[in-house]
Write a protein that holds these residues in place. Structure first.
Motif, short mmCIF file in Angstrom:
data_model
loop_
_atom_site.label_atom_id
_atom_site.label_comp_id
_atom_site.label_asym_id
_atom_site.label_seq_id
_atom_site.Cartn_x
_atom_site.Cartn_y
_atom_site.Cartn_z
N SER A 105 7.14 7.10 2.30
CA SER A 105 7.70 6.56 1.42
C SER A 105 7.93 7.22 0.17
N PRO A 106 9.03 7.23 -0.73
CA PRO A 106 9.25 8.03 -1.72
C PRO A 106 8.68 7.23 -2.74
N THR A 107 8.16 8.08 -3.94
CA THR A 107 7.41 7.43 -5.20
C THR A 107 8.73 7.12 -6.21
N SER A 108 8.46 6.41 -7.07
CA SER A 108 9.48 6.09 -8.16
C SER A 108 8.93 5.80 -9.48
N SER A 109 9.55 5.78 -10.56
CA SER A 109 8.99 5.44 -11.85
C SER A 109 8.76 4.06 -11.81
N ALA A 110 9.21 3.20 -11.01
CA ALA A 110 9.27 2.01 -10.94
C ALA A 110 7.87 1.53 -10.23
N GLY A 111 7.27 2.37 -9.86
CA GLY A 111 5.94 2.13 -9.04
C GLY A 111 5.84 2.20 -7.42
N THR A 112 4.99 1.49 -6.97
CA THR A 112 4.94 1.80 -5.44
C THR A 112 6.12 1.37 -4.75
N PHE A 113 6.51 2.12 -3.77
CA PHE A 113 7.63 1.91 -2.97
C PHE A 113 7.32 0.92 -1.74
N ASN A 114 7.37 -0.40 -1.93
CA ASN A 114 7.71 -1.23 -0.83
C ASN A 114 8.47 -1.45 0.19
N ARG A 115 8.46 -0.54 1.23
CA ARG A 115 9.41 -0.57 2.25
C ARG A 115 9.91 -1.97 2.61
#
Length: 409
Positions: A105-115
């Motif tokens: 899963s990629p990370t993002s500035s919005a937080g956890t990447f919930n697939r």
């Protein structure tokens, strides 16, 4: 036809591809999957009523915007739009890898990447975009030489990609009411019966009310309709008709009309991928057509260095869409070393490290730095995800026969 199954992807290769895929994904998500498209030109604020009123002026304007440099497109003030096909590709349409199944899963500035949540959100968006007639369309009006499509008008290709994505990544059963409505649309509005008894089997039109015959469209609709309604009376004759249109050299031209007599790389890949999926699902009698098609594809749709061509036998503009489709088709048919080389070429020569996007392509004057959300970004995320998913022998959807919950025979 298949080469031996021997993965050549190194750990370093995979990490490079994953880092690029994740950056492009983050760019798409940051823009809420809305962006430019090569065919959205009729939505320019400068497209007046005179241009929109006439077929020739619509076609000329659309082609001008399709080929216009980025600065001119920016001046044309075409609004960014969310394309259902973009969302469908992220859900694994075209035998891709749904975002919910990505291995890392990629990370993002919005937080956890919930697939799983993202897949559900994409599914909800697609269901909300379904038209009353049961189909899906592009969010823009566009003019082809053969017909004019209104903004949002349901068409075969978008509908098939969306249904494929909803079945694969949306985890929706074939008997879901929304999918059965799509099946009704395909059979009721797009099926074109043979003109006379004993004539070749019918085909599927692109949109309601237009009779242009395009071979990848017919094959897509036949495959999707069979997934939704096994035993329907249209799929078998449609597939037979497409097989009957294969040329002696193994190629399929785009369609039946005089101006459809070209052979291009990504639509050739579409047909091969669909035949591969049908074959893996148990459809009989496809091996010879696949063998001939694959041999032509390898011979004419790649140059002497093994890099994709946008049009068969011609080294001209290299479209990123053709590169993405080539990565997937090569991988699907077992040409792993070549697929790896194409993928590494793509991230070395088509990826913009500063912006985190793929260029539209490479022309005789250098890199085409335009950014198209569906045509390049979504297709590249789709293709790289397939490369990452299939890097280990025996892993991935193509390692085994597809199981879509229906039996063909």
């Amino acid at each position: 036809m298949m080469v031996s199954f021997n993965s050549v992807m190194t750990v370093v290769d995979a990490e490079r591809l994953r880092a690029v895929r994740d950056r492009v994904w983050q760019h798409m998500a940051a823009n809420r999957f809305a962006g430019a498209d090569p065919f959205d030109g009729l939505h320019s604020k400068y497209t007046g009523s005179v241009i929109l009123r006439h077929r020739i002026s619509r076609l000329a304007w659309l082609q001008a915007m399709k080929h216009a440099p980025a600065k001119i497109r920016d001046c044309a003030a075409i609004p960014p739009m969310v394309n259902p096909k973009t969302l469908a590709l992220l859900l694994g349409a075209g035998a891709g890898v749904p975002v919910s199944d990505w291995t890392v899963s990629p990370t993002s500035s919005a937080g956890t990447f919930n697939r799983a949540k993202i897949a559900m959100d994409l599914t909800r968006q697609l269901l909300a975009l379904q038209n009353p007639d049961g189909g899906w369309g592009y969010p823009f009006a566009w003019q082809a030489r053969a017909f004019f499509a209104q903004s949002g008008q349901s068409n075969a290709i978008v509908t098939c990609f969306v249904v494929d994505g909803l079945l694969n990544g949306g985890k929706m059963p074939p008997d879901h009411p929304a999918l059965q409505a799509a099946a009704v649309f395909l059979q009721r509005d797009l099926w074109r019966k043979p003109p006379a008894a004993g004539a070749d089997g019918g085909y599927f039109g692109y949109i309601a009310g237009a009779d242009a015959e395009i071979y990848n469209v017919t094959l897509w609709a036949a495959w999707i309709l069979w997934r939704l309604v096994p035993g329907n009376p249209c799929s078998q004759p449609a597939i037979d008709r497409v097989l009957g249109q294969q040329r002696a050299d193994g190629a399929w031209v785009y369609g039946r009309r005089a101006h459809h007599g070209f052979v291009d790389g990504f639509h050739s890949g579409y047909i091969l991928d669909l035949l591969h999926r049908l074959d893996h699902a148990g459809w009989p009698g496809l091996e010879k057509a696949m063998d001939r098609g694959w041999e032509f594809y390898q011979r004419a749709c790649f140059d002497g260095q093994g890099l994709p061509r946008s049009f068969a036998g011609k080294n001209r503009y290299l479209d990123s869409h053709a590169v993405a489709q080539a990565m997937a088709t090569l991988q699907r048919f077992g040409a792993f070393a070549q697929a790896r080389n194409v993928a590494l070429f793509a991230i070395d020569h088509l990826f913009d490290q500063n912006r985190g996007v793929f260029y539209a392509g490479i022309g005789r004057f250098g890199k085409d730095r335009r950014v198209f959300m569906r045509w390049t970004q979504a297709w590249m995320v789709w293709a790289v995800s397939i490369m990452l998913d299939k890097q280990t022998p025996g892993i991935g959807k193509q390692a085994n026969r597809e199981d879509d919950g229906t039996a063909l025979f």
